[in-house]
Design a protein around this motif. Sequence first.
Motif, PDB file in Angstrom:
ATOM      1  N   PRO A 180       0.800  -1.221   0.000  1.00  0.00           N
ATOM      2  CA  PRO A 180       0.000   0.000   0.000  1.00  0.00           C
ATOM      3  C   PRO A 180       0.835   1.274   0.000  1.00  0.00           C
ATOM      4  O   PRO A 180       0.428   2.275  -0.605  1.00  0.00           O
ATOM      5  N   MET A 181       1.998   1.255   0.636  1.00  0.00           N
ATOM      6  CA  MET A 181       2.841   2.455   0.628  1.00  0.00           C
ATOM      7  C   MET A 181       3.391   2.735  -0.766  1.00  0.00           C
ATOM      8  O   MET A 181       3.506   3.888  -1.186  1.00  0.00           O
ATOM      9  N   ALA A 240       1.815   1.960  -3.471  1.00  0.00           N
ATOM     10  CA  ALA A 240       0.658   2.469  -4.220  1.00  0.00           C
ATOM     11  C   ALA A 240       0.419   3.946  -3.903  1.00  0.00           C
ATOM     12  O   ALA A 240       0.093   4.741  -4.795  1.00  0.00           O
ATOM     13  N   ILE A 241       0.584   4.334  -2.636  1.00  0.00           N
ATOM     14  CA  ILE A 241       0.435   5.739  -2.252  1.00  0.00           C
ATOM     15  C   ILE A 241       1.494   6.584  -2.960  1.00  0.00           C
ATOM     16  O   ILE A 241       1.212   7.675  -3.459  1.00  0.00           O
ATOM     17  N   ALA A 242       2.725   6.076  -3.012  1.00  0.00           N
ATOM     18  CA  ALA A 242       3.796   6.800  -3.702  1.00  0.00           C
ATOM     19  C   ALA A 242       3.491   6.979  -5.183  1.00  0.00           C
ATOM     20  O   ALA A 242       3.707   8.053  -5.754  1.00  0.00           O
ATOM     21  N   ASP A 243       2.969   5.922  -5.811  1.00  0.00           N
ATOM     22  CA  ASP A 243       2.657   5.990  -7.239  1.00  0.00           C
ATOM     23  C   ASP A 243       1.523   6.974  -7.532  1.00  0.00           C
ATOM     24  O   ASP A 243       1.404   7.484  -8.650  1.00  0.00           O
ATOM     25  N   ALA A 244       0.686   7.229  -6.525  1.00  0.00           N
ATOM     26  CA  ALA A 244      -0.447   8.140  -6.727  1.00  0.00           C
ATOM     27  C   ALA A 244      -0.027   9.605  -6.641  1.00  0.00           C
ATOM     28  O   ALA A 244      -0.809  10.494  -6.998  1.00  0.00           O
ATOM     29  N   GLN A 245       1.200   9.879  -6.189  1.00  0.00           N
ATOM     30  CA  GLN A 245       1.678  11.258  -6.086  1.00  0.00           C
ATOM     31  C   GLN A 245       2.222  11.734  -7.435  1.00  0.00           C
ATOM     32  O   GLN A 245       2.720  10.942  -8.230  1.00  0.00           O
ATOM     33  N   LEU A 249      -7.032  11.626   2.343  1.00  0.00           N
ATOM     34  CA  LEU A 249      -8.034  10.601   2.621  1.00  0.00           C
ATOM     35  C   LEU A 249      -7.766   9.266   1.923  1.00  0.00           C
ATOM     36  O   LEU A 249      -7.853   8.208   2.557  1.00  0.00           O
ATOM     37  N   PRO A 250      -7.432   9.246   0.622  1.00  0.00           N
ATOM     38  CA  PRO A 250      -7.200   7.945  -0.021  1.00  0.00           C
ATOM     39  C   PRO A 250      -6.076   7.144   0.654  1.00  0.00           C
ATOM     40  O   PRO A 250      -6.205   5.937   0.861  1.00  0.00           O
ATOM     41  N   ALA A 251      -4.995   7.819   0.991  1.00  0.00           N
ATOM     42  CA  ALA A 251      -3.887   7.133   1.649  1.00  0.00           C
ATOM     43  C   ALA A 251      -4.295   6.646   3.029  1.00  0.00           C
ATOM     44  O   ALA A 251      -3.925   5.540   3.452  1.00  0.00           O
ATOM     45  N   ILE A 252      -5.071   7.456   3.754  1.00  0.00           N
ATOM     46  CA  ILE A 252      -5.517   7.075   5.093  1.00  0.00           C
ATOM     47  C   ILE A 252      -6.391   5.830   5.031  1.00  0.00           C
ATOM     48  O   ILE A 252      -6.238   4.905   5.841  1.00  0.00           O
ATOM     49  N   VAL A 253      -7.312   5.787   4.075  1.00  0.00           N
ATOM     50  CA  VAL A 253      -8.175   4.612   3.930  1.00  0.00           C
ATOM     51  C   VAL A 253      -7.333   3.366   3.680  1.00  0.00           C
ATOM     52  O   VAL A 253      -7.551   2.305   4.292  1.00  0.00           O
ATOM     53  N   SER A 254      -6.371   3.474   2.796  1.00  0.00           N
ATOM     54  CA  SER A 254      -5.517   2.331   2.461  1.00  0.00           C
ATOM     55  C   SER A 254      -4.756   1.837   3.684  1.00  0.00           C
ATOM     56  O   SER A 254      -4.694   0.630   3.955  1.00  0.00           O
ATOM     57  N   MET A 255      -4.173   2.745   4.466  1.00  0.00           N
ATOM     58  CA  MET A 255      -3.395   2.337   5.622  1.00  0.00           C
ATOM     59  C   MET A 255      -4.275   1.845   6.767  1.00  0.00           C
ATOM     60  O   MET A 255      -3.856   0.999   7.563  1.00  0.00           O
ATOM     61  N   CYS A 256      -5.506   2.343   6.872  1.00  0.00           N
ATOM     62  CA  CYS A 256      -6.424   1.832   7.893  1.00  0.00           C
ATOM     63  C   CYS A 256      -6.813   0.390   7.592  1.00  0.00           C
ATOM     64  O   CYS A 256      -6.943  -0.442   8.509  1.00  0.00           O
ATOM     65  N   VAL A 257      -7.009   0.082   6.317  1.00  0.00           N
ATOM     66  CA  VAL A 257      -7.258  -1.312   5.930  1.00  0.00           C
ATOM     67  C   VAL A 257      -6.057  -2.175   6.317  1.00  0.00           C
ATOM     68  O   VAL A 257      -6.196  -3.267   6.869  1.00  0.00           O
ATOM     69  N   SER A 282      -3.456  -1.182  -4.470  1.00  0.00           N
ATOM     70  CA  SER A 282      -2.702  -2.062  -3.577  1.00  0.00           C
ATOM     71  C   SER A 282      -3.337  -3.436  -3.618  1.00  0.00           C
ATOM     72  O   SER A 282      -4.499  -3.613  -3.233  1.00  0.00           O
ATOM     73  N   GLY A 283      -2.595  -4.418  -4.109  1.00  0.00           N
ATOM     74  CA  GLY A 283      -3.136  -5.767  -4.187  1.00  0.00           C
ATOM     75  C   GLY A 283      -3.575  -6.299  -2.841  1.00  0.00           C
ATOM     76  O   GLY A 283      -4.589  -7.004  -2.736  1.00  0.00           O
ATOM     77  N   VAL A 284      -2.832  -5.958  -1.780  1.00  0.00           N
ATOM     78  CA  VAL A 284      -3.169  -6.435  -0.439  1.00  0.00           C
ATOM     79  C   VAL A 284      -4.479  -5.817   0.035  1.00  0.00           C
ATOM     80  O   VAL A 284      -5.376  -6.523   0.514  1.00  0.00           O
ATOM     81  N   SER A 285      -4.612  -4.513  -0.094  1.00  0.00           N
ATOM     82  CA  SER A 285      -5.833  -3.842   0.357  1.00  0.00           C
ATOM     83  C   SER A 285      -7.044  -4.310  -0.442  1.00  0.00           C
ATOM     84  O   SER A 285      -8.097  -4.624   0.135  1.00  0.00           O
ATOM     85  N   ALA A 286      -6.913  -4.363  -1.771  1.00  0.00           N
ATOM     86  CA  ALA A 286      -8.031  -4.777  -2.613  1.00  0.00           C
ATOM     87  C   ALA A 286      -8.436  -6.211  -2.329  1.00  0.00           C
ATOM     88  O   ALA A 286      -9.626  -6.533  -2.208  1.00  0.00           O
ATOM     89  N   GLY A 287      -7.450  -7.104  -2.205  1.00  0.00           N
ATOM     90  CA  GLY A 287      -7.753  -8.502  -1.925  1.00  0.00           C
ATOM     91  C   GLY A 287      -8.363  -8.696  -0.555  1.00  0.00           C
ATOM     92  O   GLY A 287      -9.278  -9.507  -0.377  1.00  0.00           O
TER      93      GLY A 287
END
Length: 447
Positions: A90-91, A93-98, A240-248, A413-418
């Motif tokens: 997920p981290m 993925a967050i980097a790629d979104a910047q 918010l998108p990054a926070i959601v990903s890391m909360c998962v 993020s494959g982990v978050s989505a899965g």
Amino acid sequence: MAVHPVDRLPGPGKLLASGLQHVAASYAGVVAPPLVVGAHVGLSPVELTFLVGASLFTAGIATLLQTVGFWKVGARLPFVNGVSFAGVAPMLAIADAQSDRRDALPVIYGAVVVAGVLGFLLAPWFCRLVRFFPPVVTGTVITLIGITLLPVAFGWIQGGHPERPASPTGLGLAGVTLVTVLVLRRLLKGFLQQIAILLGLVVGTLVAIPAGAVDTTVTRHAALAGFPGPFHFGHPQFELPAIVSMCVLMLVCMTESTADMLALGEITGRRADEKVIAAGLRADTLGTAVSPFFNGFANSAFAQNIGLVAITGVRSRFTVAACGLIFVLLGLSPVCASLIALVPQPVLGGAGIVLFGTVAAAGINVLIGAGLDRGENLLIAATSLGVGMIPVVSRSFYDDAGVPETLKVVLDSGVSAGCLTAVVLNLAFHHLGAARSAPPARSARGD
């Protein structure tokens, strides 16, 4: 009153030796995530060394919180806490979104802080939610963690340039490292077998020296002592998108830690009841919330150290506390932390195949016991793995699909989505569906 083996304080010699064993068993796991994330966001060798040192420091703090503890924080079991492998995907993925990956670390840190605080608040109630994370869910998530990280190992073998073919030197160094690790795991016993990956990295690096693949610049200029000053890479930013990903991710880490505490409780003879698990989760999440202030990432339990406790029979939590203290000292010495920067990326890639592949295999092992002979469990695992593999196979899969950015970071993020897919499907097949089918079942018995 007899002191439980978990609470016994060994003599200085045994305390140090056992602590070093735990360091050896977990060192590679602690430094791998910052290496992956740091390289991905384009840190210089000096900055990468700093990030590794910060991760060692914060892993040590988290381990001390877990083993020594205070108030209702800490399971007070021989539990090593370190940088979670699960957080890497997920981290990235967050980097790629910047717009610029170099701006990603403050966003990651902000998300980690929020996830840690949320996890700390949820700890007393999380044990009641574990039923929504049965083996079919956790096994799927652990498998995805390994699978989504394997391409990182392949990228290392390519010298950090996945778009380019691997060089003969890179392939050779990765092959030497991989074979060395496998041979050492096969031939060595006990403590030396535990550090086979570390020894493989040493051998691979020594072979790389005459090949001209080792850069000693960082080590020559590293200070003997230093402190990972707060907010070295910038103050946390909250998106918010990054926070959601890391909360998962935090929920996944809490699930894994709960399972590890149950296993460790059985091994040490001190069963992990709901109170112990809640205290352990508080240590996990508090360590996670504090880590970004010292430039660290999310922390969770390290399962490999549980095996070490079982093999050695040393159940004292203070031996693992000694491991945490050693991590803190390593984090305060840039020259020690810089030693890992000597390891060429292809060498890391060779070891990474074993390291990340082992994670995937562990997930498969959990799935084997998850009852895949039941059709619904097979569908849950199959669908979740498929959804989780989408961003691994194609990073641009959702780019032109009109997916909202908030959701896109999670799906990338494959982990978050899965994980989300597995939880939702488990609810649909085993909870909501069961409730709907209950009345007809009673009616049939009544007939």
